[in-house]
Design an enzyme around this catalytic site. Structure first.
Site, PDB file in Angstrom:
ATOM      1  N   GLN A  45      35.516   6.015 -10.668  1.00 40.66           N
ATOM      2  CA  GLN A  45      36.869   5.742 -10.179  1.00 40.66           C
ATOM      3  C   GLN A  45      37.646   4.954 -11.242  1.00 40.66           C
ATOM      4  O   GLN A  45      37.154   3.968 -11.793  1.00 40.66           O
ATOM      5  CB  GLN A  45      36.802   4.953  -8.855  1.00 40.66           C
ATOM      6  CG  GLN A  45      38.135   4.724  -8.188  1.00 40.66           C
ATOM      7  CD  GLN A  45      38.822   6.011  -7.719  1.00 40.66           C
ATOM      8  OE1 GLN A  45      38.176   7.014  -7.413  1.00 40.66           O
ATOM      9  NE2 GLN A  45      40.143   5.987  -7.648  1.00 40.66           N
ATOM     10  N   LYS A  55      37.202   9.344  -0.125  1.00 39.56           N
ATOM     11  CA  LYS A  55      36.384  10.385  -0.769  1.00 39.56           C
ATOM     12  C   LYS A  55      35.001  10.476  -0.099  1.00 39.56           C
ATOM     13  O   LYS A  55      34.495  11.563   0.164  1.00 39.56           O
ATOM     14  CB  LYS A  55      36.242  10.096  -2.281  1.00 39.56           C
ATOM     15  CG  LYS A  55      37.547  10.326  -3.042  1.00 39.56           C
ATOM     16  CD  LYS A  55      37.516   9.809  -4.472  1.00 39.56           C
ATOM     17  CE  LYS A  55      38.899   9.980  -5.103  1.00 39.56           C
ATOM     18  NZ  LYS A  55      39.012   9.452  -6.471  1.00 39.56           N
ATOM     19  N   ASP A 115      35.591  15.380 -11.930  1.00 35.78           N
ATOM     20  CA  ASP A 115      36.973  14.970 -12.174  1.00 35.78           C
ATOM     21  C   ASP A 115      37.612  15.765 -13.318  1.00 35.78           C
ATOM     22  O   ASP A 115      38.809  15.657 -13.559  1.00 35.78           O
ATOM     23  CB  ASP A 115      37.013  13.483 -12.563  1.00 35.78           C
ATOM     24  CG  ASP A 115      37.611  12.612 -11.483  1.00 35.78           C
ATOM     25  OD1 ASP A 115      38.350  13.144 -10.638  1.00 35.78           O
ATOM     26  OD2 ASP A 115      37.338  11.399 -11.504  1.00 35.78           O
TER      27      ASP A 115
HETATM   28  N1  GUN Z   1      42.145   7.019  -9.939  1.00 34.52           N
HETATM   29  C1  GUN Z   1      43.261   7.544  -9.383  1.00 34.52           C
HETATM   30  N2  GUN Z   1      43.108   8.871  -9.204  1.00 34.52           N
HETATM   31  C2  GUN Z   1      41.883   9.177  -9.644  1.00 34.52           C
HETATM   32  C3  GUN Z   1      41.146  10.403  -9.727  1.00 34.52           C
HETATM   33  O1  GUN Z   1      41.588  11.478  -9.353  1.00 34.52           O
HETATM   34  N3  GUN Z   1      39.908  10.295 -10.262  1.00 34.52           N
HETATM   35  C4  GUN Z   1      39.404   9.127 -10.710  1.00 34.52           C
HETATM   36  N4  GUN Z   1      38.182   9.137 -11.220  1.00 34.52           N
HETATM   37  N5  GUN Z   1      40.051   7.990 -10.664  1.00 34.52           N
HETATM   38  C5  GUN Z   1      41.278   8.017 -10.129  1.00 34.52           C
END
Ligand code: GUN
Length: 300
Positions: free
Chosen positions: A110, A66, A133
């Site tokens: 995350q 990311k 998100d």
């Molecule tokens: N963990 C796995 N996929 C994601 C996601 O798309 N966003 C977040 N915040 N955590 C994750």
């Protein structure tokens, strides 16, 4: 290879495969231009803060990709790493500070968080305007209402793949296997918004193979390696595999597979996403897109 040397037989199967990597790259190319244009003459560029708690290797890998993607399109990123045993109050304080930070447009916590921290409590603290998100109740509610908001990245990525391949949804049967806040539920709402008839399935669904066989668009987001078998797929269906599972191999290295038994499903599907290289790259692209949206709103 010169394309004139490819036989029709060797081209046709390729056309069935949805190339998420290529589509994500095209989205990132668009975003690079859009970020440059949006930030021209502005005091700052868009900024994304990523909060990473603990040492989960998969989470670390996702976060790394990311951050790299932000850099590639000209978005600033801020990585806040916290120890696995951080006090919930300390993480809450971090999120609250990020809400106040004018250089931060997007906040991503995350997941999963360590067991002693309630993800619901932490996520609820995020300013909905920075919730890239799409996991706050405000944004979930806006999606439910068919209004504008910031929505979860993986479902947005799936919708973009379908759009790119001109898959018509109106009046079609869409079956989503999985009911998570992050994927299954929001994706079902997005498909409904596009006039599909949507069924959400889960671990307690009776006659799951039979329900899946009704699907014109079948989405597997259940987190179970290769659970969706070839004979669950209606001939000609579009199959979208959201799963990423590492399974053991004889050489000990392991291999990534989706929630769909790919080789079997490939035979039946008219279009199918591979794992890796299908939905996965789109999630990151849509995160960048959400961050730019949040920036544009913040900067007026
Ligand atoms: N963990 C796995 N996929 C994601 C996601 O798309 N966003 C977040 N915040 N955590 C994750």
């Amino acid at each position: 290879m010169d394309s004139s040397t490819l036989s029709v037989e060797s081209i046709e199967p390729l056309k069935k495969i949805i190339d998420g990597k290529a589509i994500a790259q095209a989205v990132k190319n668009e975003l690079t231009l859009a970020v440059a244009e949006a930030s021209q003459g502005k005091s700052r560029k868009p900024g994304l803060a990523v909060v990473l708690v603990g040492e989960n290797p998969a989470s670390k890998a996702y976060v790394k990709s990311k951050i790299a993607a932000c850099k590639a399109v000209g978005i600033e990123s801020f990585l806040l790493e916290m120890a696995a045993d951080v006090a919930p109050e300390a993480e809450a304080e971090t999120v609250k500070k990020l809400n106040q930070d004018e250089t931060v447009d997007g906040i991503l916590v995350q997941l999963p968080l360590p067991e002693h921290i309630s993800s619901a409590t932490i996520l609820a603290l995020i300013d909905p305007a920075k919730d890239v998100d799409g996991l706050t109740a405000v944004n979930a509610g806006l999606l439910m209402q068919g209004a504008k908001g910031l929505f979860p990245c993986t479902p947005l990525g799936v919708m973009r793949l379908l759009e790119q391949h001109k898959v018509s949804l109106r009046g079609k049967q869409a079956v989503v296997v999985g009911r998570s806040h992050l994927v299954g539920k929001p994706l079902a709402m997005m498909l409904l918004q596009k006039d599909a008839t949507v069924t959400i399935c889960h671990s307690k669904t009776a006659n799951l193979p039979e329900v899946c066989r009704q699907a014109d668009i079948l989405v597997a987001a259940c987190g179970q390696a290769e659970m969706v078998k070839g004979d669950w797929v209606k001939p000609g269906a579009v199959v979208i595999d959201v799963g990423i599972n590492r399974v053991a191999t004889a050489d000990g290295k392991g291999r990534l597979v989706g929630d769909v038994a790919y080789d079997q499903a490939f035979e039946k599907a008219s279009l199918i996403t591979p794992v890796p290289g299908g939905v996965g790259p789109m999630t990151v692209a849509m995160l960048l897109s959400n961050t730019l949206r949040a920036y544009n709103v913040a900067m007026g």
